[in-house]
Design an enzyme around this catalytic site. Structure first.
Site, PDB file in Angstrom:
ATOM      1  N   GLU A   1     -24.947  -6.669 -13.106  1.00 44.29           N
ATOM      2  CA  GLU A   1     -23.825  -5.781 -12.800  1.00 44.29           C
ATOM      3  C   GLU A   1     -24.046  -4.432 -13.482  1.00 44.29           C
ATOM      4  OE1 GLU A   1     -20.856  -5.704 -10.889  1.00 44.29           O
ATOM      5  OE2 GLU A   1     -20.911  -3.694 -11.744  1.00 44.29           O
TER       6      GLU A   1
ATOM      7  N   GLY B   1     -15.872  -6.116 -10.652  1.00 43.13           N
ATOM      8  CA  GLY B   1     -16.048  -5.387  -9.398  1.00 43.13           C
ATOM      9  C   GLY B   1     -14.895  -4.474  -9.054  1.00 43.13           C
TER      10      GLY B   1
ATOM     11  N   CYS C   1     -12.448  -4.919  -7.036  1.00 45.15           N
ATOM     12  CA  CYS C   1     -11.151  -5.608  -7.000  1.00 45.15           C
ATOM     13  C   CYS C   1     -10.467  -5.582  -8.363  1.00 45.15           C
ATOM     14  CB  CYS C   1     -11.384  -7.049  -6.556  1.00 45.15           C
ATOM     15  SG  CYS C   1      -9.934  -8.074  -6.748  1.00 45.15           S
TER      16      CYS C   1
ATOM     17  N   GLY D   1      -3.678   3.721   6.094  1.00 44.16           N
ATOM     18  CA  GLY D   1      -4.112   2.329   6.219  1.00 44.16           C
ATOM     19  C   GLY D   1      -3.638   1.566   4.993  1.00 44.16           C
TER      20      GLY D   1
ATOM     21  N   ILE E   1      -4.861   1.129   1.859  1.00 38.98           N
ATOM     22  CA  ILE E   1      -4.838   1.730   0.518  1.00 38.98           C
ATOM     23  C   ILE E   1      -3.861   2.896   0.471  1.00 38.98           C
ATOM     24  CG2 ILE E   1      -6.239   2.843  -1.270  1.00 38.98           C
ATOM     25  CD1 ILE E   1      -8.629   1.314  -0.277  1.00 38.98           C
TER      26      ILE E   1
ATOM     27  N   GLY F   1     -10.915   4.504   4.792  1.00 36.72           N
ATOM     28  CA  GLY F   1     -11.765   3.335   4.979  1.00 36.72           C
ATOM     29  C   GLY F   1     -12.810   3.209   3.885  1.00 36.72           C
TER      30      GLY F   1
ATOM     31  N   HIS G   1      15.738 -25.365  -1.078  1.00 36.03           N
ATOM     32  CA  HIS G   1      16.849 -24.425  -0.970  1.00 36.03           C
ATOM     33  C   HIS G   1      17.312 -24.080  -2.381  1.00 36.03           C
ATOM     34  CE1 HIS G   1      20.366 -22.424   0.560  1.00 36.03           C
ATOM     35  NE2 HIS G   1      21.117 -23.130  -0.278  1.00 36.03           N
TER      36      HIS G   1
HETATM   37  P1  NAI Z   1      -8.088   1.391   6.409  1.00 34.18           P
HETATM   38  O1  NAI Z   1      -9.150   1.141   7.406  1.00 34.18           O
HETATM   39  O2  NAI Z   1      -7.059   0.363   6.149  1.00 34.18           O
HETATM   40  O3  NAI Z   1      -7.282   2.709   6.814  1.00 34.18           O
HETATM   41  C1  NAI Z   1      -7.903   3.964   6.994  1.00 34.18           C
HETATM   42  C2  NAI Z   1      -7.010   4.827   7.861  1.00 34.18           C
HETATM   43  O4  NAI Z   1      -7.512   6.148   7.833  1.00 34.18           O
HETATM   44  C3  NAI Z   1      -6.997   4.385   9.325  1.00 34.18           C
HETATM   45  O5  NAI Z   1      -5.661   4.172   9.736  1.00 34.18           O
HETATM   46  C4  NAI Z   1      -7.674   5.555  10.044  1.00 34.18           C
HETATM   47  O6  NAI Z   1      -7.145   5.773  11.327  1.00 34.18           O
HETATM   48  C5  NAI Z   1      -7.380   6.724   9.126  1.00 34.18           C
HETATM   49  N1  NAI Z   1      -8.337   7.842   9.236  1.00 34.18           N
HETATM   50  C6  NAI Z   1      -9.686   7.770   9.292  1.00 34.18           C
HETATM   51  N2  NAI Z   1     -10.224   9.006   9.338  1.00 34.18           N
HETATM   52  C7  NAI Z   1      -9.196   9.902   9.315  1.00 34.18           C
HETATM   53  C8  NAI Z   1      -9.087  11.329   9.330  1.00 34.18           C
HETATM   54  N3  NAI Z   1     -10.177  12.106   9.387  1.00 34.18           N
HETATM   55  N4  NAI Z   1      -7.860  11.922   9.290  1.00 34.18           N
HETATM   56  C9  NAI Z   1      -6.752  11.123   9.215  1.00 34.18           C
HETATM   57  N5  NAI Z   1      -6.793   9.772   9.196  1.00 34.18           N
HETATM   58  C10 NAI Z   1      -7.993   9.164   9.240  1.00 34.18           C
HETATM   59  O7  NAI Z   1      -8.860   1.838   5.082  1.00 34.18           O
HETATM   60  P2  NAI Z   1      -8.401   1.925   3.568  1.00 34.18           P
HETATM   61  O8  NAI Z   1      -6.922   2.037   3.462  1.00 34.18           O
HETATM   62  O9  NAI Z   1      -9.239   2.979   2.967  1.00 34.18           O
HETATM   63  O10 NAI Z   1      -8.818   0.511   3.009  1.00 34.18           O
HETATM   64  C11 NAI Z   1     -10.178   0.075   3.065  1.00 34.18           C
HETATM   65  C12 NAI Z   1     -10.290  -1.419   3.061  1.00 34.18           C
HETATM   66  O11 NAI Z   1      -9.890  -1.937   1.820  1.00 34.18           O
HETATM   67  C13 NAI Z   1      -9.402  -2.071   4.115  1.00 34.18           C
HETATM   68  O12 NAI Z   1     -10.141  -2.289   5.288  1.00 34.18           O
HETATM   69  C14 NAI Z   1      -9.000  -3.353   3.482  1.00 34.18           C
HETATM   70  O13 NAI Z   1      -9.807  -4.399   3.969  1.00 34.18           O
HETATM   71  C15 NAI Z   1      -9.258  -3.189   2.001  1.00 34.18           C
HETATM   72  N6  NAI Z   1      -8.006  -3.217   1.267  1.00 34.18           N
HETATM   73  C16 NAI Z   1      -7.228  -4.335   1.288  1.00 34.18           C
HETATM   74  C17 NAI Z   1      -6.032  -4.365   0.618  1.00 34.18           C
HETATM   75  C18 NAI Z   1      -5.217  -5.597   0.649  1.00 34.18           C
HETATM   76  O14 NAI Z   1      -5.691  -6.617   1.118  1.00 34.18           O
HETATM   77  N7  NAI Z   1      -3.976  -5.566   0.192  1.00 34.18           N
HETATM   78  C19 NAI Z   1      -5.537  -3.218  -0.123  1.00 34.18           C
HETATM   79  C20 NAI Z   1      -6.405  -2.106  -0.065  1.00 34.18           C
HETATM   80  C21 NAI Z   1      -7.586  -2.126   0.606  1.00 34.18           C
END
Ligand code: NAI
Length: 470
Positions: free
Chosen positions: A34, A40, A42, A184, A186, A273, A447
């Site tokens: 690492e 990591g 997470c 999205g 995050i 993303g 309940h």
């Molecule tokens: P995401 O894929 O969830 O969302 C990214 C958003 O950015 C999308 O809605 C997209 O349309 C938008 N976007 C992309 N380019 C753009 C631009 N130029 N202008 C405006 N909007 C734009 O990605 P995010 O939130 O970064 O998360 C990444 C990954 O991390 C997720 O796929 C998820 O798997 C994981 N994650 C999971 C969590 C959980 O399980 N609670 C929490 C945080 C992240």
């Protein structure tokens, strides 16, 4: 120095460290490398620290509701005060505790943690740059678990006011205004938390909706929260440039009608993303095929090279910690000779927004697309005594079960509402066990708990919910 082992794991995130612990438990001589701290993304700068900040933000907002006249007969005349530095330090203390916990677990499983950056020379050998010099490690089996990193927008690289989620979890001062690009997972989780802490927030989202994985019905409570808290969300809007003058950054974007617009903030959080980490560790020196940006694997997480395995964010969606851990555990067991395959019925996902969303399996629209005739059972938290008693029934949340119409086998479970994340295990379990509506309705749920909403949704699917009229 030269080292040999049976299993070499690269990356000590929730994929890699779980793989290493399981390999150690199975008696395989294991080294895990690492370059940062064990845990990591997470544990160090993702899921765990964000959940700590989200919890603290919710606490701050709840205390704020007691300011002045208060509520529930409880008042805090002066309201709460925020010390961001102390909040971040508290969050760090949780990260530190879990980081040392992972190190201890690795040690107790007989795994050696090698701190340093690994670069592969070929499929089975890597050089690790440690603080004490270079160590060459040769292994029979290699498990690649290098994870993912935040995607940058080419016209506004991270630095200064332009931050990724990593920096957003380390801000020692509350920004006055946060512009978030990407609504999205995050962006929404952190944006809502920062809004609760009192910061102004504005979203710029390229698609015509937030959180594209979920349907409109599930997203309504979140959109309502954002409206109520005066958070502008520009949909169909594309960021095109960012200019910083003094402390303020102006983000230029085109709105849904293609008109140029501007949003100003003292911080701009880019959450568009994540992409797999396939660079800077010698992947090109291994005969491993890619699948788009990801490492290609089969249902046993085998790469195209014999005895080289890959897991987690590196191998594709969903990029979720619990998927990585499940794959890591499986690969260790396969190396030890067990017969295993990665074939879950569904991988549950939770978005820790306000309110929270849980999704496992198919939505009604996805089921329809797959040609499945469905029965839908839905139960609102507004009709749950427990939800009302803990202020979890006021945000239009609900549980929704999607089942096959012919035999009532459940194909998807979704919920939105305060605290629903904690129901995700029961939902995933039901799907994995192939439960029918009758199985859930026939299970006595305590309940008063929020879990009753699941049983009531199953009863609704069968046409005879008790606590909600047809
Ligand atoms: P995401 O894929 O969830 O969302 C990214 C958003 O950015 C999308 O809605 C997209 O349309 C938008 N976007 C992309 N380019 C753009 C631009 N130029 N202008 C405006 N909007 C734009 O990605 P995010 O939130 O970064 O998360 C990444 C990954 O991390 C997720 O796929 C998820 O798997 C994981 N994650 C999971 C969590 C959980 O399980 N609670 C929490 C945080 C992240």
């Amino acid at each position: 120095m030269e080292r040999k082992c049976k299993v070499l794991v690269v990356g000590a995130g929730p994929g890699g460290y779980v793989a290493a612990i399981r390999a150690g438990q199975l008696g395989l001589k294991t080294i895990i490398v690492e370059g940062d701290r064990a845990g990591g993304t997470c544990l160090i700068r993702g899921c765990i620290p964000s959940k700590a900040v989200i919890h603290a933000a919710s606490r701050f907002e709840e205390l704020g509701a007691h300011a002045g006249a208060g509520e529930m007969g409880i008042s805090l005349p002066d309201g709460p005060l925020l010390n961001m530095g102390a909040l971040v330090a508290w969050k760090e203390s949780i990260v530190d505790k879990l980081n040392s916990g992972v190190e201890t677990l690795l040690k107790k499983a007989g795994v050696e943690l090698l701190q340093g950056w690994a670069t592969f020379r070929d499929g089975k050998t890597c050089d690790v740059r440690t603080a004490d010099g270079s160590v060459s490690v040769t292994a029979e089996h290699v498990i690649l678990a290098t994870g993912s990193r935040a995607t940058e927008l080419p016209f506004m690289p991270f630095g200064g006011n332009i931050i990724s989620s990593t920096e957003a979890l380390e801000l020692k001062e509350l920004p006055r205004k946060l512009v978030i690009i990407g609504a999205g997972y995050i962006g929404l989780e952190l944006g809502i938390a920062y809004r609760k802490l009192g910061c102004e927030v504005e979203f710029i989202e390229a698609l015509d909706r937030i959180l594209p994985l979920y349907d409109a019905e599930l997203l309504r409570p979140i959109s309502m929260w954002l409206r109520k808290h005066k958070v502008p969300v520009h949909l169909g809007a594309k960021a095109t440039a960012a200019k910083t003058r003094g402390k303020t950054t102006t983000v230029e974007f085109t709105d849904a009608d293609g008109k140029p617009q501007k949003a100003k903030g003292d911080r701009v959080l880019v959450t568009v993303g994540r992409r797999p980490c396939t660079e800077d560790w010698g992947l090109e020196n291994m005969a491993v095929d890619l699948d788009g940006p990801f490492v290609r694997v089969d249902s046993r997480c085998r790469t195209s090279m014999r005895n080289v395995w890959a897991i987690g964010d590196l191998v594709g969606e969903p990029m979720l910690a619990h998927k990585a851990s499940a794959q890591g555990e499986m690969v260790a067991e396969i190396i030890a000779g067990h017969r295993r395959e990665f074939d879950p019925v569904a991988i549950p996902a939770v978005c820790f927004t306000e309110p929270e969303i849980v999704g496992v399996g198919l939505t009604p629209a996805e089921a329809e697309e797959a040609g499945i005739a469905t029965t839908i059972g839905k139960f609102p938290f507004g009709a749950s005594g427990r939800a009302l008693a803990m202020q979890a029934g006021v945000d239009s949340g609900f549980v929704r079960i999607t089942a096959r119409r012919d035999d009532n086998v459940i194909v998807g479970i979704h919920a939105v509402g305060a605290h629903v994340a904690e129901l995700s295990g029961e939902f995933a379990h039901a799907l994995e066990m192939g439960a029918r509506l009758e199985d859930i309705a026939g299970t006595i749920h305590v309940h008063p708990t929020l879990t009753e909403a699941f049983a009531e949704a199953a009863l609704a699917g069968l046409g005879h919910a008790i606590h909600v009229a047809k």
